[in-house]
Design a protein around this motif. Sequence first.
Motif: not given
Length: 754
Positions: A299-310, A418-419, A494-502
């Motif tokens: 899960a990403y919120n614009g500040i940090v990549y973290n675990v989700s709340d789902d 997660p969104k 790693a974060v950049a590729m995950a965001l691009l893929a999503r």
Amino acid sequence: MNRPIVRLGIDLAAVAALLAVAVIGFGPTFDGPQYLVAGFGAIVVGLAIAWLGQWRRWGVLPVAGVTLAVYFLLGGALALPHTAFLGVIPTIETWRQLALGTVTSFKTLLTTVPPVAASDGHLIVPFLLTLVAAVLAGSLALRVRPAAWALLPALALTALQILLGASQPAAPLVQGLVFAAIAVVWLALRQTWDADSAAQRIDNPAATPSRPLRARRLIAGGAVLAIAAGVGIGTAAFATPPAQRYILRDFVVPPFDIHQYPSPLQSWRGIIRDDADSTLFTVGGLPDEARVRLATMDAYNGIVYNVSDDGAGSSSAFTPVRSNMSPTATGTETTVRIDIADYRGVWLPDVGAVTEIAFDGDRAGELRRSAHFNDATGTGIVTAGLTGGDAYTLQTRVSEVPSDSALADAQFAPLTMPKQEGVPESLSKLAAENLGDAETPIERVRALQDWLSTDGYFSHGLADDVYSPSGHGAARISMLFGNEQMIGDDEQYAVAMALLARQLGIPARVVMGWYPDEDEADAGVFTATGDNLHAWVEVAFDGFGWVPFDPTPDEDNEPNDQNTKPQANPKPQVLQPPPPAQEPADLPPTIADDREQDDDKEPGVDWLGPILLYGGIGLGLAALMMAPFIVLGLIKGARRARRRAAERTADRISGGWDELVDNAVDLRTPVVPGATRAESAQIVGTRFDEPRVATLATWADADVYGPGDPSPEEVDAFWAQVDELVGGMRQQTPWWRRLGARLSLRSLRRGRRS
């Protein structure tokens, strides 16, 4: 040899064996044999109380009182020896834990990962349950006919042992067969004894079963048992596959919020900088090409990549460590040993699909109780925190990474991710532009990976490195793609590729961990340091699971221009005319933030489930102990109502006299069964120094045997006299005997013999 003594011994031995089957079933729940001392000790003490109550003709209340006293007197020696003086004599702390343990011990046992430590007060559970079951089963076996009623407490103890135990039983088939064998043989013997007694009561020698007949009965019972056992074993082995074992532990999850702990990716630059040469931990038995995972974030919120709340199935769905983790995992079974050195934190390094975790060292019990695991992401956490000297062994399954040819026809797994929030707007366009001619799912992922690893440059941004800010927020990712050269390390790529893929609808997540470099691949023990810390991306393919990808450029791929810091380019200041006035823009209606709304909501009722469960267990035990009180009270109340409402008024008079005598018998008055009213009146009147009893007996004889039937008014007057005399008898009796009389079985047995 005295036959009643032999039969008494066989009854008690059979009940003890039935209860022992349930006690042995607690084995997988405890980490040592101490539970046997608590369980078998409770069997001996409980059966002794049952025998003493039968010998002294005690009612239910005295037996319950003795049971309660024994629980507090011997509970220290058998269940809490670490709190007792010299391990035997109870102390104030012993009594405090025993009192609280009648309720809290069940909750503590269910919320602790098995095998549990005996020194934490968990032995109260087998001791208390077995003691109550032994008293009830022994009392029913010695007092009630048929003897099969004694099986109910033993079965209840076995059922509670299963519900409170571990998901992996010791030997359930053996337990069931042994229990059935003991029950069948014992009940067959009891049936034979009852037939002998019946034949002797009618005083007919011809009806007394001979020894050959009794032997044939036992042989027939044994044959039936053998056939039933064979059918049961065959059915269990061939007819149906083993079903899942449902226990209370699987439905009782202690409250745990992973968001109490920051994302480990936030500490990336600190580990790289401060622990580059430090031995964080060592890994023994690491398979080739295997990776050590610290955390998985989706899960990403614009500040940090973290675990989700789902919730369930997401990266935040952590549950206490069980003995059967990742039951559907595939791969090569292997054993990995991890020894902690300088690593500090709550995130638990692991390898592959973990099926079992065994902690070692002085803090093994504390770590086991505070360990939680997420089967969906393969991530573990220990709320007690890892420190130097801690160690644990993993039983895990490691799968080979599939090749691109194997993934050529594979589609992305149909997962709901997660969104993502706060993602830079330019990433969607960048992702589409750099796909090239990629068509298949694996080609699209490889296109993103190759673009980042080939066109990007590597830098940790430390003292001697090219400028590269830490972090992976939206501003840092925009900076990665906005500069003339892409410069960063594993954290940013790693974060950049995950965001691009999503942005392309690809199910991707970020993983932080370690894996050996090429020069460390053949080492027998892998040493994890800050220098070989990595982050990578995992993409889910249908039928293959999560496949790792490394988008980070080689560390040797340094940027060409060493001066990559943003430069200020001041321009001459020119006074500009004020802009023309503009009409205020039509703003969209304000939408309240869902997160704030969630925070303002009243607390839910999630807390109600555990309270109902633990309260139900406590009420169930209380009801189990109070059941004899309630049942006997109802029986005697129904007997009085039946006598008072008899069809003939003469029978109501006779019933009133019987009510008086039965109350006297329950108050331990030695009235002989079958005695006349005059004889009974003499015994009762002498016992309580009440001459009106003889007058009441004469009144009853006159109304019952005299001409005509008494009037309803005479019946009411007679019963009023009975109630008055009974009240007087009770006032002359000590309070504990009055309580015992209300639940005494003497009058019921006397009525049956009459």
